[in-house]
Design an enzyme around this catalytic site. Sequence first.
Site, PDB file in Angstrom:
ATOM      1  N   HIS A 142      18.169  -5.537  -3.874  1.00  0.00           N
ATOM      2  CA  HIS A 142      19.626  -5.406  -3.973  1.00  0.00           C
ATOM      3  C   HIS A 142      19.991  -3.934  -4.017  1.00  0.00           C
ATOM      4  CE1 HIS A 142      23.743  -6.346  -4.929  1.00  0.00           C
ATOM      5  NE2 HIS A 142      23.686  -5.623  -6.030  1.00  0.00           N
ATOM      6  N   GLY A 157      21.933  -0.191  -8.656  1.00  0.00           N
ATOM      7  CA  GLY A 157      22.700  -0.195  -9.895  1.00  0.00           C
ATOM      8  C   GLY A 157      23.254  -1.574 -10.144  1.00  0.00           C
ATOM      9  N   GLY A 160      29.079  -4.067  -9.473  1.00  0.00           N
ATOM     10  CA  GLY A 160      30.375  -3.505  -9.796  1.00  0.00           C
ATOM     11  C   GLY A 160      30.371  -2.050 -10.209  1.00  0.00           C
ATOM     12  N   GLY A 162      29.775   0.520  -8.299  1.00  0.00           N
ATOM     13  CA  GLY A 162      30.348   1.387  -7.271  1.00  0.00           C
ATOM     14  C   GLY A 162      29.401   1.813  -6.166  1.00  0.00           C
ATOM     15  N   LYS A 163      28.372   1.014  -5.925  1.00  0.00           N
ATOM     16  CA  LYS A 163      27.398   1.375  -4.883  1.00  0.00           C
ATOM     17  C   LYS A 163      28.050   1.405  -3.502  1.00  0.00           C
ATOM     18  CE  LYS A 163      24.729  -2.089  -5.946  1.00  0.00           C
ATOM     19  NZ  LYS A 163      25.471  -2.598  -7.100  1.00  0.00           N
ATOM     20  N   SER A 164      28.797   0.351  -3.167  1.00  0.00           N
ATOM     21  CA  SER A 164      29.416   0.280  -1.843  1.00  0.00           C
ATOM     22  C   SER A 164      30.507   1.329  -1.681  1.00  0.00           C
ATOM     23  CB  SER A 164      29.990  -1.119  -1.598  1.00  0.00           C
ATOM     24  OG  SER A 164      28.957  -2.085  -1.565  1.00  0.00           O
ATOM     25  N   ASP A 181      24.324  -4.205   0.221  1.00  0.00           N
ATOM     26  CA  ASP A 181      24.100  -5.380  -0.621  1.00  0.00           C
ATOM     27  C   ASP A 181      22.649  -5.850  -0.607  1.00  0.00           C
ATOM     28  OD1 ASP A 181      25.124  -7.260  -2.493  1.00  0.00           O
ATOM     29  OD2 ASP A 181      24.917  -8.799  -0.959  1.00  0.00           O
ATOM     30  N   ARG A 247      18.408  16.929 -17.594  1.00  0.00           N
ATOM     31  CA  ARG A 247      19.344  18.004 -17.264  1.00  0.00           C
ATOM     32  C   ARG A 247      18.644  19.200 -16.614  1.00  0.00           C
ATOM     33  NH1 ARG A 247      23.517  19.094 -22.065  1.00  0.00           N
ATOM     34  NH2 ARG A 247      24.393  20.342 -20.361  1.00  0.00           N
TER      35      ARG A 247
END
Length: 314
Positions: A142, A157, A160, A162-164, A181, A247
């Site tokens: 996925h 991730g 929902g 925000g990958k797409s 997807d 970091r």
Amino acid sequence: MDLTVGDLLKEQGERLRLELVAGEKSLGRRITVPDLNRPGLALSGFTESFRAERVQIFGNGEQAYLRAAEAKKLSEALSAMLAVEGLPCVIVTHNAVVPPALMGACRKHHVPLLKSAFDTATLTSELSEALESRLAPTTTVHGVLVDVYGLGVLIQGEAGIGKSECALELLKRGHILVADDAVQIQHRRGGYLRGTCPEPLKNHMEVRGLGVIDAKLLFGIGAILDRTRVELAIRLETWNANTTYDRTGLETKKLSILDVEIPLIRIPVSPGRNLAVLIEVAALNQRLRTQGYFSAETFNQRLIDRMRVKERGA
């Protein structure tokens, strides 16, 4: 994946210009490896290292030997070859007339005999690629696969996050979509991963609030790529103040897919962060790493050297 000689004929017969000559009842024989074999030594009677599990290719050299060899010796050699259990099939190239000795031996041992109009070099190249695509270990993960500056980046991730949307921004910035997807990944010879898009989803993206969109029509043919080498994984994570994130860039993480490890970068998602830019920079930095330059390690070493100079001065 399971592949029979019959499947090969059905799927690649027209493209590889293959024709069945004998062995119609034996098309259920299985092809288990993508490698091919030129049985020159086996024809002379030396079968100690004969790779019977491979598809056997008879080019001009093998065909000339079949025509010139002594009949009894040739019959014994062919029987020793074709009687080995697990031999998938024999293919004669150049659309040549099949020598009677080979025809008789294939019929005797119920081995499928095919011929191709292609020359040997073309057939071996095309057939090897077709077999590897069909037989290579494959899994579906996925995520979103995007080609960024020539580097295949797998974005993953939770649903929902925000990958797409991130992939859409990358497309607007000139990068190329491979899959959204569901990403189909193969472990290819040479120990690398190749990612493609499952056929029903090809060229399409699903964006919450917009639904399914056709990226090819919206962004043009140049925004779509059939496949790419998967060389970097990005994991988008919801920002958590209690989680420690790298970091300095000195921390090295890996993602294992089909027993192949690729670099993994965790990026926390919070309002105001431009994820597309961060992924662009991550891809460029990874390209530097593949060329032997490690920015974080170089910077760290400079600091250490500077502290040593100060200590000596003190």
